[in-house]
Design an enzyme around this catalytic site. Sequence first.
Site, PDB file in Angstrom:
ATOM      1  N   SER A  14       0.881  -1.087   0.027  1.00 47.07           N
ATOM      2  CA  SER A  14      -0.080  -0.122   0.145  1.00 47.07           C
ATOM      3  C   SER A  14       0.919   1.280  -0.135  1.00 47.07           C
ATOM      4  CB  SER A  14      -1.034   0.091   1.205  1.00 47.07           C
ATOM      5  OG  SER A  14      -0.195  -0.084   2.440  1.00 47.07           O
ATOM      6  N   LEU A  16       3.284   4.393  -0.252  1.00 46.23           N
ATOM      7  CA  LEU A  16       4.399   4.812  -0.973  1.00 46.23           C
ATOM      8  C   LEU A  16       5.008   3.621  -1.472  1.00 46.23           C
ATOM      9  CD1 LEU A  16       6.437   6.793  -2.065  1.00 46.23           C
ATOM     10  CD2 LEU A  16       7.449   7.018   0.226  1.00 46.23           C
ATOM     11  N   SER A 139      12.205  11.152   6.964  1.00 45.37           N
ATOM     12  CA  SER A 139      11.232  12.037   7.061  1.00 45.37           C
ATOM     13  C   SER A 139      11.758  13.451   7.580  1.00 45.37           C
ATOM     14  CB  SER A 139      10.173  11.509   8.205  1.00 45.37           C
ATOM     15  OG  SER A 139       9.246  12.653   8.447  1.00 45.37           O
ATOM     16  N   TYR A 152       8.352   8.842  16.791  1.00 48.05           N
ATOM     17  CA  TYR A 152       8.695   8.794  15.267  1.00 48.05           C
ATOM     18  C   TYR A 152       9.881   9.653  14.838  1.00 48.05           C
ATOM     19  CZ  TYR A 152       7.556   9.174  10.277  1.00 48.05           C
ATOM     20  OH  TYR A 152       7.589   8.988   8.820  1.00 48.05           O
ATOM     21  N   LYS A 156      13.209   8.092  13.168  1.00 50.46           N
ATOM     22  CA  LYS A 156      13.967   8.676  11.896  1.00 50.46           C
ATOM     23  C   LYS A 156      15.097   9.371  11.959  1.00 50.46           C
ATOM     24  CE  LYS A 156      10.716   7.227   9.330  1.00 50.46           C
ATOM     25  NZ  LYS A 156      11.035   6.065   8.189  1.00 50.46           N
ATOM     26  N   THR A 187      -0.735   8.750   2.723  1.00 55.81           N
ATOM     27  CA  THR A 187      -0.568   7.289   2.740  1.00 55.81           C
ATOM     28  C   THR A 187      -0.999   6.829   4.005  1.00 55.81           C
ATOM     29  OG1 THR A 187       1.608   7.531   3.723  1.00 55.81           O
ATOM     30  CG2 THR A 187       1.792   7.792   1.680  1.00 55.81           C
TER      31      THR A 187
END
Length: 266
Positions: A14, A16, A139, A152, A156, A187
């Site tokens: 699904s 990207l 990101s 997150y 990243k 997304t």
Amino acid sequence: MTTPTTTLVTGAASGLGWSLARAAFARGHSVILVDRDADALAEKHAELAAEDAPRVRHFALDLTDGPALDRLIDAVTAGGRLDVLINNAGITHRSPAARTDMKVFRQVMAVDWEAPVALTLGCLPLLRASGGCVVNIGSMAGWMPVLGRAGYCSAKAALTQFFEVLRGEVADQGIRVLMVYPSFLATPIETNALGFDGKPAAHARSSVGKVRSADWMAERILKALTRGEKRLFPDSFTVFASLLWRLAPNTYHRLMRRRFAVELES
């Protein structure tokens, strides 16, 4: 006869990941689709196999399952070739750091940092043999703070630092690294975001700038890969935001608290 480029994409069922796999396949690549959603993955495999079955394989597994990841690496190695590894699979959360259960942080770190690191290290011999490239979907949250995304942002940032170090260490071996820094994309990673307790987040996400499509992002990534770029900041907003954080961090914090106020109330 020229051997097709072989590209492995994680999170390929699904968003990207699927856009990247489909675009790479359209460019003549053989693709290896990896995702934990077995049913969705089988559907994506069937869609590509209807066009050219020998150029597509798929493996359904949880990348945080060590033995399953080892089996994937063994299977890819048995295939004999890997030119491009795209570490795309990821999860996020929307919850204030002080209220978030540690299990959420551990899960985000396991998916967004540990899994791509382990997969890449396992695939290095193949990438060394092909003079291949590792593509990591980072990101902008890895460059600057975003309220409600402490785990997150941390994962990243760790991903960036690890692969910037690895880039320097494997450059003489012919292995390239492309780091990609999107801002907000349409997304499933955001629609499937975790809340403070590991259950689905209860509130909608906040965003700034234009929310781009996965297909838009995939095309830019593959063009950057072809050009041999090392880092991709896909639009002017990502560049501006990163500069604002570095040059005027207090201003950045004021603007972020205003734009992401819902994160303080959640």
